[in-house]
Write a protein that holds these residues in place. Structure first.
Motif, PDB file in Angstrom:
ATOM      1  N   SER A 232       0.879  -1.181  -0.126  1.00  0.00           N
ATOM      2  CA  SER A 232       0.029  -0.224   0.151  1.00  0.00           C
ATOM      3  C   SER A 232       0.753   1.191  -0.190  1.00  0.00           C
ATOM      4  N   PRO A 233       0.238   2.442  -0.178  1.00  0.00           N
ATOM      5  CA  PRO A 233       0.976   3.718  -0.318  1.00  0.00           C
ATOM      6  C   PRO A 233       1.235   3.907   1.316  1.00  0.00           C
ATOM      7  N   THR A 234       2.271   4.591   1.736  1.00  0.00           N
ATOM      8  CA  THR A 234       2.717   5.078   2.974  1.00  0.00           C
ATOM      9  C   THR A 234       2.462   6.300   3.412  1.00  0.00           C
ATOM     10  N   GLY A 235       2.647   6.825   4.572  1.00  0.00           N
ATOM     11  CA  GLY A 235       2.340   8.068   5.012  1.00  0.00           C
ATOM     12  C   GLY A 235       0.601   8.441   5.127  1.00  0.00           C
ATOM     13  N   GLN A 236      -0.374   7.313   5.013  1.00  0.00           N
ATOM     14  CA  GLN A 236      -1.730   7.218   5.212  1.00  0.00           C
ATOM     15  C   GLN A 236      -2.034   7.943   6.615  1.00  0.00           C
ATOM     16  N   THR A 261      -1.367  10.144  11.410  1.00  0.00           N
ATOM     17  CA  THR A 261      -0.739  10.057  10.090  1.00  0.00           C
ATOM     18  C   THR A 261       0.427   9.472  10.232  1.00  0.00           C
ATOM     19  N   GLU A 262       0.672   8.365   9.531  1.00  0.00           N
ATOM     20  CA  GLU A 262       1.876   7.555   9.731  1.00  0.00           C
ATOM     21  C   GLU A 262       3.064   8.023   9.133  1.00  0.00           C
ATOM     22  N   TYR A 263       4.265   7.589   9.949  1.00  0.00           N
ATOM     23  CA  TYR A 263       5.475   8.106   9.392  1.00  0.00           C
ATOM     24  C   TYR A 263       6.497   7.029   9.514  1.00  0.00           C
ATOM     25  N   PRO A 264       7.693   7.168   8.975  1.00  0.00           N
ATOM     26  CA  PRO A 264       8.499   5.964   8.933  1.00  0.00           C
ATOM     27  C   PRO A 264       9.410   6.055  10.153  1.00  0.00           C
ATOM     28  N   ASP A 265       9.491   4.784  10.751  1.00  0.00           N
ATOM     29  CA  ASP A 265      10.513   4.552  11.975  1.00  0.00           C
ATOM     30  C   ASP A 265      11.703   5.197  11.850  1.00  0.00           C
ATOM     31  N   ALA A 266      12.269   5.978  12.673  1.00  0.00           N
ATOM     32  CA  ALA A 266      13.680   6.383  12.315  1.00  0.00           C
ATOM     33  C   ALA A 266      14.342   5.703  13.767  1.00  0.00           C
ATOM     34  N   GLY A 267      13.947   4.816  14.285  1.00  0.00           N
ATOM     35  CA  GLY A 267      14.560   4.066  15.491  1.00  0.00           C
ATOM     36  C   GLY A 267      15.634   3.342  15.193  1.00  0.00           C
ATOM     37  N   ARG A 268      15.580   2.640  14.090  1.00  0.00           N
ATOM     38  CA  ARG A 268      16.476   1.537  13.779  1.00  0.00           C
ATOM     39  C   ARG A 268      16.981   1.653  12.268  1.00  0.00           C
ATOM     40  N   GLY A 269      18.154   1.662  12.106  1.00  0.00           N
ATOM     41  CA  GLY A 269      18.558   2.046  10.667  1.00  0.00           C
ATOM     42  C   GLY A 269      18.076   1.337   9.892  1.00  0.00           C
ATOM     43  N   ASP A 270      17.600   0.062   9.963  1.00  0.00           N
ATOM     44  CA  ASP A 270      17.185  -1.012   8.773  1.00  0.00           C
ATOM     45  C   ASP A 270      15.671  -1.058   8.953  1.00  0.00           C
ATOM     46  N   SER A 271      15.065  -0.217   9.787  1.00  0.00           N
ATOM     47  CA  SER A 271      13.534  -0.590   9.788  1.00  0.00           C
ATOM     48  C   SER A 271      12.845  -0.150   8.925  1.00  0.00           C
ATOM     49  N   GLY A 288      -5.067  -4.362  14.898  1.00  0.00           N
ATOM     50  CA  GLY A 288      -4.829  -3.891  13.422  1.00  0.00           C
ATOM     51  C   GLY A 288      -4.609  -2.289  13.371  1.00  0.00           C
ATOM     52  N   PHE A 289      -3.905  -2.120  12.385  1.00  0.00           N
ATOM     53  CA  PHE A 289      -3.784  -0.576  11.830  1.00  0.00           C
ATOM     54  C   PHE A 289      -4.491  -0.624  10.590  1.00  0.00           C
ATOM     55  N   LEU A 290      -5.425   0.095  10.505  1.00  0.00           N
ATOM     56  CA  LEU A 290      -6.236   0.419   9.313  1.00  0.00           C
ATOM     57  C   LEU A 290      -6.440   1.592   8.571  1.00  0.00           C
ATOM     58  N   SER A 291      -6.344   1.455   7.227  1.00  0.00           N
ATOM     59  CA  SER A 291      -6.310   2.909   6.414  1.00  0.00           C
ATOM     60  C   SER A 291      -7.748   3.172   5.748  1.00  0.00           C
ATOM     61  N   ASN A 292      -8.024   4.106   5.185  1.00  0.00           N
ATOM     62  CA  ASN A 292      -9.274   4.279   4.611  1.00  0.00           C
ATOM     63  C   ASN A 292     -10.269   3.719   5.757  1.00  0.00           C
ATOM     64  N   GLY A 311       8.367   5.567  23.453  1.00  0.00           N
ATOM     65  CA  GLY A 311       7.938   6.738  24.061  1.00  0.00           C
ATOM     66  C   GLY A 311       6.490   6.774  23.518  1.00  0.00           C
ATOM     67  N   ASN A 312       6.049   7.967  23.112  1.00  0.00           N
ATOM     68  CA  ASN A 312       4.530   7.771  22.720  1.00  0.00           C
ATOM     69  C   ASN A 312       4.283   7.491  21.339  1.00  0.00           C
ATOM     70  N   ASN A 313       4.843   6.615  20.566  1.00  0.00           N
ATOM     71  CA  ASN A 313       4.819   6.256  19.486  1.00  0.00           C
ATOM     72  C   ASN A 313       4.624   4.862  19.281  1.00  0.00           C
ATOM     73  N   GLU A 314       3.873   4.175  18.480  1.00  0.00           N
ATOM     74  CA  GLU A 314       3.541   2.616  18.258  1.00  0.00           C
ATOM     75  C   GLU A 314       3.675   2.548  16.628  1.00  0.00           C
ATOM     76  N   TYR A 315       4.254   1.286  16.243  1.00  0.00           N
ATOM     77  CA  TYR A 315       4.437   1.075  14.881  1.00  0.00           C
ATOM     78  C   TYR A 315       3.985  -0.287  14.377  1.00  0.00           C
ATOM     79  N   HIS A 316       3.797  -0.208  13.293  1.00  0.00           N
ATOM     80  CA  HIS A 316       3.330  -1.554  12.503  1.00  0.00           C
ATOM     81  C   HIS A 316       4.312  -1.991  11.368  1.00  0.00           C
ATOM     82  N   PRO A 317       4.606  -3.344  11.119  1.00  0.00           N
ATOM     83  CA  PRO A 317       5.239  -3.896  10.204  1.00  0.00           C
ATOM     84  C   PRO A 317       4.560  -3.424   8.829  1.00  0.00           C
ATOM     85  N   TYR A 318       5.278  -3.262   7.666  1.00  0.00           N
ATOM     86  CA  TYR A 318       4.730  -3.021   6.374  1.00  0.00           C
ATOM     87  C   TYR A 318       4.503  -4.194   5.819  1.00  0.00           C
TER      88      TYR A 318
END
Length: 333
Positions: A232-236, A261-271, A288-292, A311-318
């Motif tokens: 899917s497109p990212t940054g949704q 609005t999602e943003y890329p994980d900067a916590g790990r170089g290979d994330s 679940g993370f849901l778009s649309n 911190g105050n952020n949560e992440y999902h695998p692409y």
């Protein structure tokens, strides 16, 4: 950056793999996909195992050390995002209630919007070989066999040993101990090989369970299903749902909601993960993370699952080609 998983690892869940049964034998998995089949006897035992007392005593999955700090050295490539976009639409459930107005929130809030998500989101319960019982979250995904839920890899398999967990069940629409649609035991568990070969790299922290029927009806025929999308497109703008275990989130007894609005994980170089400025606590893993997402209807497209937080952020695998291949295997079981 300190990273904690929304969930598992330090608990030392040294699970014992379940034995394969003859009932509902799953087809062989494609390359890269790993699976554990569950016998009919074990499915029945799992349904009996989860008494109200055991549901209350299950611990929220927390502290996945493999996802903290620098990720483990890769033995496989990063998740592919070059394949075609694939989107499977949601399916309305026979008992779906109308949704209501929802106020956007940047911190976990009880979901009172109704709609399809109130039946397709649910809690996962499982046990390790030492007898410990644990809780995660999951969401029904539309699939050919009408029996698939998306959750986190660390809610299905021990990344250190490759052994899957046992007495695995999904309770859609769970609320304060109530099981409005019954308890669906797993008959096959699926994950991507890269999750174990990297000892738990969260880029691969997605998994699927294929569940049994209840009263002769499939999961989707009982509660409906969310859509699911790959490459899917990212940054949704996305919405996440889970059963966080903090006091503010209802101690794992209610469905909670975040959005952003999602943003890329900067916590790990290979994330290759994506996150939002809102975090749910232990027990939300796999939600679940849901778009649309339509807040009135409670429908959307799964683009990931709650995996790790910082911190105050949560992440999902692409959900790329590997997640698609794993999903297709689950949908064919």
């Amino acid at each position: 950056m300190k990273r904690s998983a929304a969930l598992l690892g330090a608990l030392a869940l040294a699970a014992t793999a379940w034995t394969a049964g003859t009932a509902h034998a799953a087809p062989a998995s494609p390359a890269g996909v790993r699976q554990t089949s569950v016998s009919a006897a074990q499915q029945s035992a799992a349904e009996r195992f989860w008494t109200p007392e055991r549901l209350r005593g299950a611990k929220d999955v927390t502290d996945l050390p493999a996802a903290t700090g620098t990720a483990a050295a890769r033995t496989t490539a990063a998740p592919a995002a070059s394949g075609p976009r694939v989107a499977v639409p949601p399916v309305a459930g026979p008992r779906t209630t109308a949704g209501g107005q929802v106020t956007p929130m940047s911190s976990p809030t009880a979901w009172n919007g109704g709609g399809l998500i109130s039946t397709t989101a649910g809690k996962v319960f499982f046990q390790n070989s030492s007898g410990g019982t644990f809780a995660c979250s999951a969401t029904v995904a539309n699939a050919d066999n009408k029996s698939v839920v998306l959750t986190a890899g660390h809610c299905i398999v021990n990344a250190g040993t490759g052994e899957s967990y046992q007495n695995w069940v999904f309770i859609p629409g769970y609320s304060h101990g109530n099981r409005p649609f019954g308890t669906f035991s797993a008959r096959v568990l699926y994950w991507w090989s890269g999750y174990v070969s990297t000892a738990g790299n969260a880029n691969w922290d997605f998994a699927y369970a294929v569940v049994n029927t209840v009263n002769g009806r499939s999961l989707v025929d009982t509660v409906g299903a969310e859509g699911i999308a790959f490459n899917s497109p990212t940054g949704q703008h996305v919405h996440s749902f889970g059963y966080g275990g903090s006091d503010a989130e209802g101690n794992g007894e209610q469905l909670n909601h975040c959005e952003g609005t999602e943003y890329p994980d900067a916590g790990r170089g290979d994330s290759t993960m994506w996150g939002i400025d809102c975090v749910q606590s232990g027990g939300s893993s796999g939600g679940g993370f849901l778009s649309n997402f339509d807040t009135g209807a409670g429908t959307g497209y799964l683009v990931g699952n709650i995996s790790v937080s910082s911190g105050n952020n949560e992440y999902h695998p692409y959900l790329g080609d590997e997640a698609l291949t794993t999903y297709q295997a689950a949908g064919a079981a």
